[in-house]
Enzyme design. Sequence first.
Site, short mmCIF file in Angstrom:
data_model
loop_
_atom_site.label_atom_id
_atom_site.label_comp_id
_atom_site.label_asym_id
_atom_site.label_seq_id
_atom_site.Cartn_x
_atom_site.Cartn_y
_atom_site.Cartn_z
N GLU A 74 0.75 -1.19 0.06
CA GLU A 74 0.01 -0.15 -0.02
C GLU A 74 0.92 1.39 0.01
OE1 GLU A 74 -2.07 -3.25 2.88
OE2 GLU A 74 -0.10 -2.49 2.11
N ALA A 178 6.74 -37.56 -5.84
CA ALA A 178 7.13 -38.01 -7.27
C ALA A 178 7.09 -39.48 -7.28
CB ALA A 178 8.35 -37.21 -7.60
N SER A 192 16.38 -43.98 -7.12
CA SER A 192 15.37 -43.28 -7.70
C SER A 192 15.66 -41.95 -8.38
CB SER A 192 14.48 -42.90 -6.41
OG SER A 192 15.54 -42.11 -5.68
N TRP A 194 16.84 -40.47 -11.93
CA TRP A 194 15.66 -39.64 -11.56
C TRP A 194 14.37 -40.46 -12.40
CZ3 TRP A 194 16.51 -35.68 -8.41
CH2 TRP A 194 17.77 -35.19 -8.15
N ASP A 224 19.52 -41.04 0.79
CA ASP A 224 19.96 -39.91 -0.50
C ASP A 224 21.08 -39.06 -0.26
OD1 ASP A 224 18.04 -41.69 -1.71
OD2 ASP A 224 16.14 -40.25 -1.26
N ALA A 285 8.82 -41.99 2.13
CA ALA A 285 7.58 -42.66 2.52
C ALA A 285 7.03 -43.02 3.85
CB ALA A 285 7.58 -44.13 1.83
#
Length: 350
Positions: A74, A178, A192, A194, A224, A285
């Site tokens: 503003e 994913a 995993s 990709w 990972d 997971a």
Amino acid sequence: MVRVDESPPEAGRPEPPDEAVMRRALALGESVRGSTSPNPWVGAILVPPSRPGEEGPTPLYEGATAPPGGPHAEVQAIELARADGRASGAVLYTTLEPCAHTGRTGPCVAAILEAGVRRVVVGVADPDPQVAGRGVAELRAAGVEVTVGVGAGEVEASLAPYLKHRSTGLPWVVLKLAATLDGRIAAADGSSRWITGTEARADVHRLRAMSDAILVGAGTVREDDPELTVRTEPPADRQPLRVVLGRAPEQARVRPALELSGELGEVLQTLGGLGVVQLLVEGGARVAKSFHEARLVDRYVLYLAPAIAGGDDGPGLFAGPGARTVDDLWRGTLVSVQRLGEDLRLEVAA
């Protein structure tokens, strides 16, 4: 920023429609999302009154919330209009109720009154206890006409993380997943990278950039060794807080990270107290299952690759037992479906 309203004026109406201006203000707010937290990403537009004999389109003075410590939307719009001598008697559109308290910056209400704005159009009220109707009340008490609720549905959707945080003290939780078409997040050997393509992975980094913190389980860190950083072009101005449920190995790339344990509701309270407005949960997971089962997820973002694992020996999106019957299935609301390269991005609201 000053723009010129190029839309044709409505017959007998010297000002553009409220809804049209609010949509533009909403886009301004979205353009700075990810750079304002813990402040809201607000857009504002000041429409000056017409001058006698003035012809041509109306100039629109625009503002969007600056990073913390900078001016609010503003104030930016007002200052641009004042520089042209066009603020007095103007109409100010803002996606969120103007603040009436002093924080890192002065109150927007004071700037509005000082500028002589005659009318303020607000998308939604601000649930922050320091505002919570005070801004609107002070403006009305000073004789300013105030309209609240223009474009409220769209504004609430845009500001949902902020509105939840200020209403409950808890962050807005986004669960990112994913998988292959048959729901596998890795092959049987655990590999995993990709599953999804480069465009989907780039979108994940944009999602990270809009989040204040990224959370994974210690198991994912051990398996990972992710960095959990934002890697975009141009480079991000800030990096989200990295959060690990459990203990990360000493040499893990995720360090330095905030390590938390305990009941997930308490974890969210801790993060909310640290100013985390949006939390991105990335896995794995078991963590995904824990947040889903506890019904703590506000938004699911699922990236699906046109790939099939073809068996049940690879890990799925969620670990552990699922719904026993079809009647027990969790069902959300599909918000959007987008193609990213060869992959699909699905966004589902809880």
